[in-house]
Structure formats: structure tokens, C-alpha cells
Design a protein around this motif. Structure first.
Motif, short mmCIF file in Angstrom:
data_model
loop_
_atom_site.label_atom_id
_atom_site.label_comp_id
_atom_site.label_asym_id
_atom_site.label_seq_id
_atom_site.Cartn_x
_atom_site.Cartn_y
_atom_site.Cartn_z
N GLU A 132 9.28 10.02 -9.84
CA GLU A 132 8.23 11.03 -9.78
C GLU A 132 8.76 12.40 -9.37
OE1 GLU A 132 5.27 10.47 -10.73
OE2 GLU A 132 4.90 8.33 -10.55
N LYS A 133 9.73 12.42 -8.48
CA LYS A 133 10.22 13.68 -7.94
C LYS A 133 11.65 13.49 -7.44
CE LYS A 133 8.37 15.43 -4.14
NZ LYS A 133 7.42 16.11 -3.23
N VAL A 134 12.46 14.54 -7.55
CA VAL A 134 13.84 14.51 -7.08
C VAL A 134 14.08 15.74 -6.21
CG1 VAL A 134 16.28 14.48 -7.73
CG2 VAL A 134 14.60 13.30 -9.16
N THR A 135 14.59 15.55 -5.00
CA THR A 135 14.85 16.66 -4.10
C THR A 135 16.22 16.49 -3.46
OG1 THR A 135 13.82 15.52 -2.22
CG2 THR A 135 12.38 16.89 -3.57
N ASP A 136 16.56 17.47 -2.62
CA ASP A 136 17.79 17.39 -1.84
C ASP A 136 19.02 17.22 -2.73
OD1 ASP A 136 19.28 17.40 0.49
OD2 ASP A 136 19.11 15.22 0.79
N GLY A 137 19.02 17.98 -3.85
CA GLY A 137 20.16 17.93 -4.74
C GLY A 137 20.38 16.59 -5.38
N GLY A 138 19.33 15.81 -5.56
CA GLY A 138 19.43 14.50 -6.19
C GLY A 138 19.71 13.38 -5.22
N ARG A 139 19.72 13.68 -3.91
CA ARG A 139 19.99 12.64 -2.92
C ARG A 139 18.73 11.98 -2.39
NH1 ARG A 139 23.70 16.70 -1.84
NH2 ARG A 139 22.33 17.66 -0.29
N THR A 140 17.56 12.54 -2.72
CA THR A 140 16.28 11.96 -2.32
C THR A 140 15.41 11.82 -3.56
OG1 THR A 140 16.41 12.97 -0.13
CG2 THR A 140 14.25 12.20 -0.86
N VAL A 141 14.85 10.63 -3.74
CA VAL A 141 14.07 10.35 -4.94
C VAL A 141 12.73 9.75 -4.55
CG1 VAL A 141 13.96 9.01 -7.08
CG2 VAL A 141 16.14 9.99 -6.33
N TYR A 142 11.66 10.26 -5.13
CA TYR A 142 10.31 9.74 -4.95
C TYR A 142 10.03 8.81 -6.13
CZ TYR A 142 9.56 13.45 -1.49
OH TYR A 142 9.63 14.26 -0.39
N LEU A 143 9.64 7.59 -5.84
CA LEU A 143 9.43 6.59 -6.87
C LEU A 143 8.01 6.04 -6.86
CD1 LEU A 143 12.65 4.41 -6.34
CD2 LEU A 143 12.34 6.21 -8.04
N SER A 144 7.53 5.61 -8.00
CA SER A 144 6.33 4.77 -8.08
C SER A 144 6.73 3.52 -8.85
CB SER A 144 5.18 5.50 -8.77
OG SER A 144 5.51 5.85 -10.10
N GLU A 145 6.19 2.38 -8.43
CA GLU A 145 6.62 1.13 -9.03
C GLU A 145 5.50 0.10 -8.95
OE1 GLU A 145 10.02 -0.05 -6.76
OE2 GLU A 145 8.83 -0.63 -5.01
N SER A 146 5.70 -0.97 -9.70
CA SER A 146 4.71 -2.05 -9.76
C SER A 146 5.45 -3.37 -9.72
CB SER A 146 3.89 -1.93 -11.04
OG SER A 146 2.91 -2.93 -11.11
N HIS A 147 4.99 -4.28 -8.84
CA HIS A 147 5.62 -5.59 -8.67
C HIS A 147 4.61 -6.69 -8.98
CE1 HIS A 147 9.48 -4.68 -6.60
NE2 HIS A 147 8.85 -3.58 -6.24
N PHE A 148 5.11 -7.83 -9.47
CA PHE A 148 4.25 -9.00 -9.63
C PHE A 148 3.61 -9.38 -8.31
CE2 PHE A 148 6.51 -10.17 -13.66
CZ PHE A 148 5.37 -10.38 -14.41
N GLY A 149 4.43 -9.52 -7.28
CA GLY A 149 3.92 -10.03 -6.01
C GLY A 149 3.38 -8.96 -5.09
N ILE A 150 4.00 -7.75 -5.11
CA ILE A 150 3.63 -6.71 -4.15
C ILE A 150 2.48 -5.86 -4.67
CG2 ILE A 150 4.50 -4.68 -2.93
CD1 ILE A 150 7.27 -5.92 -3.06
N GLY A 151 2.41 -5.66 -5.96
CA GLY A 151 1.44 -4.75 -6.53
C GLY A 151 2.06 -3.37 -6.71
N SER A 152 1.24 -2.33 -6.82
CA SER A 152 1.72 -0.97 -7.04
C SER A 152 1.95 -0.27 -5.70
CB SER A 152 0.72 -0.18 -7.88
OG SER A 152 0.57 -0.75 -9.15
#
Length: 347
Positions: A92-112
Motif C-alpha cells: 500500500e505504501k513505501v517509506t523510509d527509502g524503501g526500508r518500511t512497507v505498509y501492507l494489506s493482506e488476507s489469510h485463510f485462518g486470520i482473515g484480512s
């Protein structure tokens, strides 16, 4: 991620569905909203996405550089909560020169869920896959964030909704109709079907053989080639739109034309006959290929010594027989089985 329009009960790019979610289905949904094209009819589990992207887009599409709109990828057991099937998430987003990444994900067991990971974390992706990254946008000035744990759930950061009510295309195309075999040979079967319809327009059709994806086409016909003669196949076609929605598969079972009947003649075992005691005297070995089971009529021919023509006839239910005896040196012989002529031999 309901604000993106993701529906865990709908297939995107043919990925599996699950009420709680599925990583590959979610990522396929987000990429389709970026305008990315579907690279393959079947990506397999998440662990297989890397090989598909690399084979279709080249090695430059797989690297360690995060970009907004890219796929965060983990191989088998690549991080906590990652199984042998691998895992993918959306950047979703990349900061700190590519050293920090914001993610969204979906799991079978965990959900979104949404989370932040940093270079060096146990959950840092193994690679990033670039099918169609989003263009860079000017960052908004933000106060320096307070130190946070290396990996954590982050419900506070906002992801801008990509679609508003009435814009997203959630409807799958109609099932291709009037599926039929238009022609066939011993090695091919051609299918034809009537066009599907879709509110957003049909992008193309995926064709399948015995349940396996074969190719995508924009035509309403397809020729399956390199098939075996006299063999039966289950053939199918499904329509898909630009949003990755896919129709149910229309299918039928069809067979290629029967294999051509072949009669092979060769020199068989030596035999002593009146007037011929040399090693040239031998049976004719008759071998049948692609003949149906049952009894077959065999006629033996020769044109030397006289008289020329048919000299013996018998019936057989075996694919190989040694009955016609005509072994004189210089003799030209052949056979016909149910009217199918063999190759010719000269002793």
C-alpha cells in the motif's frame, strides 16, 4: 479489506475463495483494479506466483525493491504464519527509502489485516513481484512517527479507497453459450461458442483441457492441437472481464478422429518348405495397429514365382501373426487385412 471492494466469496483471476479470505485472491483483486492483466489461467498457490511472473515478465519483475502496487511475496515457510503454500500481500505504501512497507493482506485462518514491516523484520518479504505497480504520487507531509514494534497490526493508517459506489465491476460475464465441436482430426479438436456478455465488457476467454488451463483468446473459437488420435478429452471455456471476474466454465467431452489402421509386414521365423531349404524361406510376420478387437481377414499376395496374386487367406484376432509362408529368394510379397494394404517386401 471491505473499503477496497474486495469480496472474499468471489473468484478473481481464478484464485480460490474462502469466507475469511485468501491471499492470492485478494492480491489478484487489487492488481486487477490497478489495470493489470492476468498473466496465467492458473498461478497455483502463492509460492508459484514468483515463477509465473518471472516467466511472463522477465527476471526484472522479481526483485527486492518494494513499490506501491507491487506484490510482497514469501516462499515456503518464508516467515511466521507462512506455510508451504507461500504467501502474498499487497504493497500500500513505501517509506523510509524503501526500508518500511505498509501492507494489506488476507489469510485463510486470520482473515484480512493491515500491517507495517521494516527491513530486517522476520516478516519482511522474500521478494517483491511487479506486475503493474501504481505510479508515484507526491507524499503528504507527516509528523515523524513514534517508534513502533518491528511488526504490528496498524489499523490507524488509512488506505485511500480505489473505487466508489457504482464504479467497481463485481459482476462476472455470462457463461459462453452454444459450445460445440466445429471440426476434428486425428490430432486436433476445434471448438466454437457464442459470445458472453458483461456490463464492463468481455476481455477474453480462457480455454481448458481436462481441467488444466491451456491458453487465453479473444476469439470465440479455439483449436486444441497435438492431441492423441482416438482419445477423449474434456474441453472447456470461461469468459473473463477486465476486472478479473470470471464466468463459470462451459464444457463438453469430445474425441479426436480414430487412429489410422496400419498393417506392418516383416520377415518372420525361418521355415523349411518343399523346394526351399535355404535360410531365405520364412514366414511373413503380420502386425496390426489401431484395428478394433475381433476377427480380421488376412490375404497374402506374391508376384514371384508364378502364379502372381493372392495365394493364401486366413482370419486372426491377434495383433501379430505368422501364417503366410512364401520365402523363395526374389519373391515380392505383401498382405491386405480387411482391405488395408501393408508395406511390400522382397525376399
Amino acid at each position: 479489506m471491505s473499503h477496497t471492494g474486495f469480496n472474499p466469496n468471489r473468484e478473481y483471476w481464478g484464485q480460490k475463495v474462502n469466507p475469511k479470505g485468501n491471499c492470492t485472491n485478494y492480491v489478484a483483486f487489487r492488481l486487477s483494479r490497478n489495470g493489470a492483466r492476468q498473466l496465467a489461467g492458473s498461478f497455483g498457490d502463492a509460492v508459484g506466483w514468483r515463477s509465473v511472473v518471472q516467466s511472463r515478465l522477465g527476471s526484472k519483475a522479481v526483485n527486492g525493491t518494494p513499490k506501491v502496487g507491487a506484490i510482497a511475496w514469501w516462499g515456503a515457510f518464508g516467515a511466521p504464519e507462512v506455510s508451504a503454500a507461500g504467501h502474498v500481500a499487497y504493497v500500500e505504501k513505501v517509506t523510509d527509502g524503501g526500508r518500511t512497507v505498509y501492507l494489506s493482506e488476507s489469510h485463510f485462518g486470520i482473515g484480512s489485516r493491515r500491517l507495517i514491516v521494516r527491513s530486517g523484520d522476520a516478516y519482511w518479504p522474500d521478494r517483491f513481484l511487479h506486475i503493474k505497480d501504481k505510479p508515484k504520487s507526491k507524499p503528504k507531509p507527516k509528523p515523524k512517527p513514534k517508534p513502533e514494534p518491528a511488526t504490528e497490526l496498524e489499523p490507524e493508517f488509512e488506505i485511500e479507497p480505489e473505487f466508489t459506489e457504482g464504479v467497481s465491476d463485481e459482476g462476472a460475464p455470462s457463461v459462453p453459450g452454444a459450445l460445440k465441436v466445429s471440426s476434428k482430426t486425428t490430432s486436433s479438436i476445434s471448438l466454437a461458442w457464442s459470445p458472453s456478455s458483461d456490463d464492463g465488457g468481455v476481455a477474453g476467454y480462457a480455454v481448458y483441457r481436462n481441467g488444466s488451463f491451456i491458453a487465453n483468446t479473444t476469439s470465440t473459437a479455439y483449436k486444441f492441437s497435438s492431441l492423441s488420435c482416438g482419445a477423449s478429452y474434456k474441453l472447456g471455456v470461461a469468459a473473463y472481464d477486465n476486472a478479473g471476474n470470471r464466468s463459470a466454465t462451459a464444457s463438453l467431452t469430445a474425441s479426436t478422429s480414430a487412429c489410422a489402421k496400419v498393417v506392418e509386414l516383416s520377415k518372420g521365423s525361418p521355415v523349411n518348405v518343399t523346394g526351399c531349404k535355404s535360410s531365405s524361406c520364412a514366414y511373413m510376420r503380420v502386425t496390426l495397429k489401431n484395428f478394433p478387437s475381433g476377427s480380421h481377414s488376412v490375404t497374402c499376395y506374391a508376384d514371384y514365382p508364378p502364379p502372381t496374386g493372392a495365394f493364401y487367406q486366413y482370419t486372426t484376432s491377434s495383433t501379430t501373426s505368422n501364417v503366410c509362408v512364401y520365402g523363395y529368394p526374389g519373391t515380392h510379397v505383401w498382405v491386405k487385412v480387411d482391405g488395408v494394404e501393408s508395406n511390400h517386401l522382397t525376399w
